[in-house]
Design a protein around this motif. Sequence first.
Motif, PDB file in Angstrom:
ATOM      1  N   GLY A  55       0.795  -1.225   0.000  1.00  0.00           N
ATOM      2  CA  GLY A  55       0.000   0.000   0.000  1.00  0.00           C
ATOM      3  C   GLY A  55       0.832   1.281   0.000  1.00  0.00           C
ATOM      4  O   GLY A  55       0.287   2.380   0.103  1.00  0.00           O
ATOM      5  N   LYS A  58       3.809   1.580  -4.695  1.00  0.00           N
ATOM      6  CA  LYS A  58       4.763   1.057  -5.690  1.00  0.00           C
ATOM      7  C   LYS A  58       4.104   0.804  -7.048  1.00  0.00           C
ATOM      8  O   LYS A  58       4.638   1.179  -8.086  1.00  0.00           O
ATOM      9  N   THR A  60       1.330   2.062  -8.164  1.00  0.00           N
ATOM     10  CA  THR A  60       0.922   3.361  -8.708  1.00  0.00           C
ATOM     11  C   THR A  60       2.124   4.042  -9.360  1.00  0.00           C
ATOM     12  O   THR A  60       2.021   4.563 -10.484  1.00  0.00           O
TER      13      THR A  60
HETATM   14  N1  LIG Z   1      -7.778   2.066  -8.238  1.00  0.00           N
HETATM   15  C1  LIG Z   1      -7.597   2.628  -7.034  1.00  0.00           C
HETATM   16  N2  LIG Z   1      -8.487   3.489  -6.518  1.00  0.00           N
HETATM   17  C2  LIG Z   1      -8.300   4.082  -5.319  1.00  0.00           C
HETATM   18  N3  LIG Z   1      -7.234   3.855  -4.532  1.00  0.00           N
HETATM   19  C3  LIG Z   1      -6.303   2.983  -4.980  1.00  0.00           C
HETATM   20  C4  LIG Z   1      -6.433   2.319  -6.250  1.00  0.00           C
HETATM   21  N4  LIG Z   1      -5.350   1.516  -6.419  1.00  0.00           N
HETATM   22  C5  LIG Z   1      -4.595   1.669  -5.327  1.00  0.00           C
HETATM   23  N5  LIG Z   1      -5.150   2.548  -4.475  1.00  0.00           N
HETATM   24  C6  LIG Z   1      -4.600   2.986  -3.174  1.00  0.00           C
HETATM   25  O1  LIG Z   1      -3.345   3.590  -3.403  1.00  0.00           O
HETATM   26  C7  LIG Z   1      -2.418   3.234  -2.378  1.00  0.00           C
HETATM   27  C8  LIG Z   1      -1.175   2.648  -3.028  1.00  0.00           C
HETATM   28  O2  LIG Z   1      -1.538   1.441  -3.688  1.00  0.00           O
HETATM   29  P1  LIG Z   1      -0.503   0.634  -4.576  1.00  0.00           P
HETATM   30  O3  LIG Z   1      -1.248  -0.481  -5.203  1.00  0.00           O
HETATM   31  O4  LIG Z   1       0.245   1.575  -5.441  1.00  0.00           O
HETATM   32  O5  LIG Z   1       0.491   0.073  -3.427  1.00  0.00           O
HETATM   33  P2  LIG Z   1       1.635  -1.030  -3.499  1.00  0.00           P
HETATM   34  O6  LIG Z   1       2.820  -0.440  -2.801  1.00  0.00           O
HETATM   35  O7  LIG Z   1       1.814  -1.500  -4.894  1.00  0.00           O
HETATM   36  O8  LIG Z   1       1.043  -2.225  -2.611  1.00  0.00           O
HETATM   37  P3  LIG Z   1       1.340  -3.816  -2.692  1.00  0.00           P
HETATM   38  O9  LIG Z   1       2.687  -4.046  -2.041  1.00  0.00           O
HETATM   39  O10 LIG Z   1       0.232  -4.402  -1.870  1.00  0.00           O
HETATM   40  O11 LIG Z   1       1.282  -4.255  -4.118  1.00  0.00           O
HETATM   41  C9  LIG Z   1      -3.147   2.265  -1.446  1.00  0.00           C
HETATM   42  O12 LIG Z   1      -3.595   3.013  -0.337  1.00  0.00           O
HETATM   43  C10 LIG Z   1      -4.307   1.779  -2.281  1.00  0.00           C
HETATM   44  O13 LIG Z   1      -5.411   1.496  -1.468  1.00  0.00           O
END
Ligand SMILES: Nc1ncnc2c1ncn2[C@@H]1O[C@H](COP(=O)(O)OP(=O)(O)OP(=O)(O)O)[C@@H](O)[C@H]1O
Length: 236
Positions: A55, A58, A60
């Motif tokens: 979360g 990454k 994103t």
């Molecule tokens: N489509 C979306 N709509 C709204 N919020 C989102 C969306 N996708 C991700 N988020 C939020 O954005 C934040 C970052 O999410 P992201 O998927 O980029 O994290 P991550 O570091 O890749 O996590 P992980 O290690 O679980 O893959 C989180 O709080 C998530 O809930």
Amino acid sequence: MAACDALQVKGVMAIQPYIQLLNVSYRYPRGEWVLRDLNLKLYQNQFTAITGPNGSGKTTLGKLISGIFKPVKGQVLINGRDSREMSLGEVGKRIGYLFQNPNHQIFAPSVVEEISLALKFRGLSEKEIHDIVADALEAFHLSHLKDAFPLRLSRGERQRLAIASILVNDPGFLIMDEPTTGLDLKRKKTLSGMLEDLGKKGIGMVVISHDNNFVRHHADRIIVISGGEIIDDRSC
Ligand SMILES: Nc1ncnc2c1ncn2[C@@H]1O[C@H](COP(=O)(O)OP(=O)(O)OP(=O)(O)O)[C@@H](O)[C@H]1O
Ligand SMILES: [Mg+2]
């Protein structure tokens, strides 16, 4: 990570970054800011790992640096061009993006057709497509599965198919989100070998990963992201 030093981009300072983030912030519609004011230069001759807690932003960030998402504030430059001014097709020729789940990028009813899709889109001749696809099937050990339905393949096979389909576009940079998830040791070694070969060809790579062994084995540079900010950036 103890073996890594504070970032020095050795010998490449004079080289243009392939991808550059300038004061980039991102939030999903109606959401909180997920990434805040990021500045980052990514170079072709580096294997860069992005790591950090669940979360933290990454995936994103991966979609921003691959031009799939456009920044809400700031700029993403790809080969010096603003990603907002580039179509997905233009970006796809420069940057390949492997989704966290390969099923999200597999559309065709057979392995051969999947690898051919982008080539048909580019308007290559039947003969050119046939030759490129034959090489890709062999390079990614998919020849015996050429007529199979992609979504029935194993996880490792689907991932090899997704990577093969990206690489026939001949991108200069490859971004992979958690590429080792669901792979056994043997398949991880196959992936490692493929990435080493790509590195030798000069393709830049960013791997988003929680897999510390994999990251330590490959990375020239490790970026740690937490709470939507870069909290560490080291060369190894
Ligand atoms: N489509 C979306 N709509 C709204 N919020 C989102 C969306 N996708 C991700 N988020 C939020 O954005 C934040 C970052 O999410 P992201 O998927 O980029 O994290 P991550 O570091 O890749 O996590 P992980 O290690 O679980 O893959 C989180 O709080 C998530 O809930
Ligand atoms: Mg993620």
